[in-house]
Design an enzyme around this catalytic site. Structure first.
Site, PDB file in Angstrom:
ATOM      1  N   HIS A 118       0.872  -1.174   0.000  1.00 26.33           N
ATOM      2  CA  HIS A 118       0.000   0.000   0.000  1.00 26.33           C
ATOM      3  C   HIS A 118       0.911   1.226   0.000  1.00 26.33           C
ATOM      4  O   HIS A 118       0.818   2.083   0.887  1.00 26.33           O
ATOM      5  CB  HIS A 118      -0.943  -0.023   1.190  1.00 26.33           C
ATOM      6  CG  HIS A 118      -2.208   0.777   0.987  1.00 26.33           C
ATOM      7  ND1 HIS A 118      -3.467   0.230   1.097  1.00 26.33           N
ATOM      8  CD2 HIS A 118      -2.402   2.072   0.677  1.00 26.33           C
ATOM      9  CE1 HIS A 118      -4.382   1.175   0.880  1.00 26.33           C
ATOM     10  NE2 HIS A 118      -3.757   2.313   0.613  1.00 26.33           N
ATOM     11  N   GLU A 163      -4.006  -0.317  -5.703  1.00 28.44           N
ATOM     12  CA  GLU A 163      -4.148   0.767  -6.668  1.00 28.44           C
ATOM     13  C   GLU A 163      -2.872   1.116  -7.430  1.00 28.44           C
ATOM     14  O   GLU A 163      -2.340   2.227  -7.284  1.00 28.44           O
ATOM     15  CB  GLU A 163      -4.694   2.019  -5.965  1.00 28.44           C
ATOM     16  CG  GLU A 163      -6.025   1.788  -5.283  1.00 28.44           C
ATOM     17  CD  GLU A 163      -6.671   3.072  -4.754  1.00 28.44           C
ATOM     18  OE1 GLU A 163      -6.065   4.148  -4.869  1.00 28.44           O
ATOM     19  OE2 GLU A 163      -7.809   2.983  -4.236  1.00 28.44           O
TER      20      GLU A 163
HETATM   21  C1  FCB Z   1      -7.518   5.254  -1.769  1.00 26.28           C
HETATM   22  C2  FCB Z   1      -6.333   4.726  -0.982  1.00 26.28           C
HETATM   23  C3  FCB Z   1      -6.564   4.750   0.504  1.00 26.28           C
HETATM   24  C4  FCB Z   1      -7.285   5.976   0.970  1.00 26.28           C
HETATM   25  C5  FCB Z   1      -8.499   6.239   0.135  1.00 26.28           C
HETATM   26  C6  FCB Z   1      -9.295   7.447   0.553  1.00 26.28           C
HETATM   27  O1  FCB Z   1      -7.096   5.658  -3.031  1.00 26.28           O
HETATM   28  O2  FCB Z   1      -6.075   3.400  -1.372  1.00 26.28           O
HETATM   29  O3  FCB Z   1      -5.314   4.578   1.120  1.00 26.28           O
HETATM   30  O4  FCB Z   1      -6.424   7.041   1.025  1.00 26.28           O
HETATM   31  O5  FCB Z   1      -8.150   6.366  -1.213  1.00 26.28           O
END
Ligand code: FCB
Length: 449
Positions: A118, A163
């Site tokens: 992450h 992501e």
């Molecule tokens: C996503 C992220 C997470 C958080 C949310 C609001 O893109 O994965 O860590 O910040 O947005």
């Protein structure tokens, strides 16, 4: 609202956003430590140095998860906490921390779902180019092997990446996230290396624990044109290809869309023989992180992209415009969003098993007499879960929902100014208060029979 038997209700978080303890117990520096310590990068000069102090308070926070009735908890491993240099030397104290967290979750009857990456890349690896260096894919796989060896006897559910699109776009094109580059052509290189890393890490998890369940968390959003003009509609096709198909197509169809491959030569990215097979490793599920829809318009100056995203023409912060609610991130509340993404997975990718691995909303919260009456967040969660329910009724293979997030935490470039939690955190005293939305979620889970 009733969900099928076995439907998982959880919460998601990430290590940098909550853990704190950035330079103790043998932890190495991550790119987020470096970025947040660079003046001017984060709103109000905030850092994740202390965050929610989850490193020390994990037992109480897990007790809170138990009280809320959560079935599962998705969290990430801070890579340089366990491998201070990114590879090689192991920091046993870091590994012990994650072992304790997993044991505590299991003792509370909560399923740990481990996400490897992450965004906490070790700075030592960034110094060697980070995701711009093809070797980073193999480094992730080695890190995966270590984690499976350490936790694989107790953890069955794994995710490789969170992501990848945001890592490439916000970290390497916009410069808003670590490592803070503005190098548009690096987007293509970074994406390919991340996807390769995903494939190699997934294999390394399965090699360590053949029965492990492996997935990836992708940010998927329906994309709409800003106007009905032909150019904007063409921009949608391009944006959809680069932001969605670039990630899902190689996993499910073994190839990138042409809008991506057209850029490989100018961006000097090499796809080597076997890469696409590596990326297309069969997965047990897909995780989707979805908050809002996107609107795009044609932009000839966006190198390699041809489009740019648009927000509403209004100040950053919570507001209503033309009867539409925007969250304090400035994100449109568009309740059909999860329904639309789940149906897209069903109709275009063979209806894979999937989980909503993040969904939630930041609103301004105030504590009144020890309570937080966050009606807007409750309404948001309720409306979005209704979309999940509808998709399931229409055949979606969605098996669970993880709210983003349990605790108000460090929201990247926004620092502590945005609150996404269903539990309020006083960032001065570390006091926790379950918000009304948290109580609502608790009763929804309890009502599932
Ligand atoms: C996503 C992220 C997470 C958080 C949310 C609001 O893109 O994965 O860590 O910040 O947005």
């Amino acid at each position: 609202m009733n969900f099928p038997d076995g439907f998982v209700f959880g919460a998601a978080a990430s290590s940098y956003q909550i853990e704190g303890v950035w330079n103790e117990d043998g932890k190495g520096e991550s790119i987020w430590d470096r970025f947040a310590h660079t003046p001017g990068k984060i709103k109000n000069g905030d850092t994740g140095d202390v965050a929610c102090d989850f490193y020390h308070r994990y037992a109480e926070d897990i007790a809170l998860m138990k009280e809320l009735g959560l079935h599962a908890y998705r969290f990430s491993i801070n890579w340089p906490r366990v491998l201070p240099d990114g590879l090689g030397r192991v920091n046993e104290k870091g590994l012990d921390f994650y072992k304790r967290v997993v044991d505590e979750l299991l003792a509370a009857g909560i399923k740990p779902c481990v996400n490897l990456y992450h965004w906490e890349l070790p700075q030592a690896l960034q110094d060697q180019g980070g995701w711009m260096n093809r070797d980073c894919a193999a480094w992730l796989a080695d890190f995966a092997a270590l984690m499976v060896e350490s936790l694989g006897d107790r953890v069955t559910d794994w995710m490789t990446l969170n992501e990848p699109m945001m890592v490439a776009a916000l970290g390497h094109v916009m410069g808003w996230h670590a490592p803070g580059y503005r190098k548009p052509l690096q987007f293509f290189k970074v994406v390919h290396h991340l996807m390769l890393g995903h494939g190699l890490a997934a294999r390394s998890i399965k090699a360590g624990e053949p029965d492990a369940k492996v997935g990836i968390a992708l940010d998927l959003r329906p994309i709409y044109p800003l106007t009905g003009s032909k150019k904007d509609r063409r921009a949608v096709v391009k944006a959809d290809a680069l932001m969605r198909r670039t990630f899902l197509d190689p996993i499910f169809h073994g190839e990138y869309p042409p809008q991506f491959t057209d850029q490989l030569w100018p961006a000097r990215v090499k796809i080597e023989p076997g890469d696409m097979q590596t990326i297309a490793v069969p997965l047990d599920y897909v995780g989707i992180n979805t908050y809002t829809r996107d609107r795009v318009r044609f932009n000839r100056w966006a190198i390699g992209m041809g489009f740019s995203g648009v927000g509403p023409e209004a100040p950053d912060g919570e507001f209503e415009q033309d009867g539409v609610q925007y969250t304090s991130m400035g994100w449109e509340v568009y309740p059909p969003v999860l329904y639309e993404v789940l149906m897209l997975l069903k109709n275009e990718y063979g209806n894979p098993a999937c989980y909503v691995t993040e969904n939630g909303a930041a609103f301004t919260d105030t504590v009144v007499d020890g309570r937080v009456h966050d009606e807007k967040r409750t309404a948001y969660l309720q409306a979005h879960l209704a979309g999940v329910r509808q998709a399931i009724d229409e055949g979606s293979n969605c098996r669970g929902y993880f709210v983003w997030t349990l605790l108000d935490n460090f929201e990247w470039a926004e620092g502590y100014s945005k609150r996404f939690g269903i539990v309020y955190v006083n960032h001065r005293t570390q006091e926790r208060i379950v918000k009304d939305s948290g109580r609502w979620y608790q009763s929804l889970i309890a009502a599932q029979g």
